[in-house]
Design a protein around this motif. Structure first.
Motif, PDB file in Angstrom:
ATOM      1  N   VAL A   1     -13.133  49.392  97.947  1.00  0.00           N
ATOM      2  CA  VAL A   1     -13.840  48.670  97.874  1.00  0.00           C
ATOM      3  C   VAL A   1     -13.867  47.174  97.314  1.00  0.00           C
ATOM      4  CG1 VAL A   1     -15.833  47.398  99.055  1.00  0.00           C
ATOM      5  CG2 VAL A   1     -15.453  49.642 100.080  1.00  0.00           C
ATOM      6  N   THR A   2     -13.729  47.253  96.561  1.00  0.00           N
ATOM      7  CA  THR A   2     -13.644  45.616  95.200  1.00  0.00           C
ATOM      8  C   THR A   2     -11.901  45.998  94.981  1.00  0.00           C
ATOM      9  OG1 THR A   2     -15.318  47.209  93.233  1.00  0.00           O
ATOM     10  CG2 THR A   2     -14.245  45.932  92.317  1.00  0.00           C
ATOM     11  N   ASP A   3     -11.610  46.398  95.053  1.00  0.00           N
ATOM     12  CA  ASP A   3      -9.867  45.575  95.368  1.00  0.00           C
ATOM     13  C   ASP A   3      -9.200  45.371  96.302  1.00  0.00           C
ATOM     14  OD1 ASP A   3      -9.507  46.669  92.468  1.00  0.00           O
ATOM     15  OD2 ASP A   3      -8.828  48.914  92.592  1.00  0.00           O
TER      16      ASP A   3
ATOM     17  N   SER B   1     -14.056  56.948  94.660  1.00  0.00           N
ATOM     18  CA  SER B   1     -13.272  56.288  95.185  1.00  0.00           C
ATOM     19  C   SER B   1     -13.417  55.058  96.042  1.00  0.00           C
ATOM     20  CB  SER B   1     -12.276  57.573  95.661  1.00  0.00           C
ATOM     21  OG  SER B   1     -10.967  56.866  96.108  1.00  0.00           O
ATOM     22  N   ALA B   2     -14.085  55.644  96.271  1.00  0.00           N
ATOM     23  CA  ALA B   2     -14.289  54.448  97.854  1.00  0.00           C
ATOM     24  C   ALA B   2     -14.990  53.158  97.295  1.00  0.00           C
ATOM     25  CB  ALA B   2     -15.069  55.010  98.607  1.00  0.00           C
TER      26      ALA B   2
ATOM     27  N   MET C   1     -12.000  61.971  90.349  1.00  0.00           N
ATOM     28  CA  MET C   1     -13.074  60.552  90.823  1.00  0.00           C
ATOM     29  C   MET C   1     -13.311  61.296  91.997  1.00  0.00           C
ATOM     30  SD  MET C   1     -11.648  56.887  91.073  1.00  0.00           S
ATOM     31  CE  MET C   1     -10.236  56.752  90.258  1.00  0.00           C
ATOM     32  N   SER C   2     -14.928  61.162  91.827  1.00  0.00           N
ATOM     33  CA  SER C   2     -15.582  61.516  92.985  1.00  0.00           C
ATOM     34  C   SER C   2     -15.531  60.791  94.239  1.00  0.00           C
ATOM     35  CB  SER C   2     -16.738  61.270  92.779  1.00  0.00           C
ATOM     36  OG  SER C   2     -17.799  60.301  92.999  1.00  0.00           O
ATOM     37  N   LEU C   3     -15.493  61.031  95.226  1.00  0.00           N
ATOM     38  CA  LEU C   3     -15.180  60.387  97.112  1.00  0.00           C
ATOM     39  C   LEU C   3     -16.034  58.974  96.907  1.00  0.00           C
ATOM     40  CD1 LEU C   3     -14.140  60.394  99.447  1.00  0.00           C
ATOM     41  CD2 LEU C   3     -15.620  61.136 100.487  1.00  0.00           C
ATOM     42  N   LEU C   4     -17.113  59.188  96.430  1.00  0.00           N
ATOM     43  CA  LEU C   4     -18.121  57.772  96.324  1.00  0.00           C
ATOM     44  C   LEU C   4     -17.372  56.623  95.447  1.00  0.00           C
ATOM     45  CD1 LEU C   4     -20.743  55.833  97.287  1.00  0.00           C
ATOM     46  CD2 LEU C   4     -21.987  57.040  95.866  1.00  0.00           C
TER      47      LEU C   4
END
Length: 165
Positions: free
Chosen positions: A11-13, A6-7, A1-4
């Protein structure tokens, strides 16, 4: 999973936690900068001393707000596992801030430039501090996050030790 990705998922969670973190940080900035300006402008202390005093005083309530309100951690205080690492990350911000404030203070006696140097330096450490607090100090294990279980010291019988994460 890319850093973007994952970030974005984080944020969503965790948007409510992030909002509380931002609010707590805003309280810390306002309190710290008010103390800095009182020490620098009214008491006539140097920028470095004012910055240090503001840092120490403001970080005490910030620690308790992070612990209790942002991450809802109400267990026993673990000095070596939580308090010391929190202050070490905070001290990185202080070191950077002190360097910036010292340089600006040597160049000018303008309190607003001192404030900008302090806020800018602490701001650079802000995201790192969130990640450390969330991942290692206060954050609860995420579902399916096996690395947290290793840090928690899960024994063969399923119980968890109180050891270092």
């Amino acid at each position: 999973m890319s850093l973007l990705v994952s970030a974005r998922a984080h944020v969503t969670d965790n948007w409510q936690r992030l909002l509380r973190y931002c609010g707590t940080s805003a309280v810390g900035v306002v309190l710290g900068q008010t103390i800095l300006r009182v020490c620098y402008d009214l008491l006539g202390w140097s920028g470095l001393v004012s910055n240090l005093v503001a840092f120490i005083i403001a970080n005490i309530p910030v620690y308790f707000l992070y612990r209790g309100w942002v991450w809802d951690s109400d267990g026993p205080t673990r000095w070596g596992r939580v308090v010391l690492p929190f202050w070490l990350v905070s001290l990185a911000g202080l070191a950077l801030s002190s360097l910036a404030v010292g340089l600006v203070d040597a160049a000018t006696d303008n309190g607003w430039y001192i404030t900008a140097a302090s806020v800018g330096a602490f701001g650079t450490v802000w995201l790192v501090k969130y990640a450390v607090c969330d991942r290692y100090l206060f954050g609860a294990p995420l579902e399916g996050d096996e690395s947290k279980q290793i840090f928690l010291g899960t024994a063969n019988d399923g119980s968890q030790s109180a050891g270092v994460r």
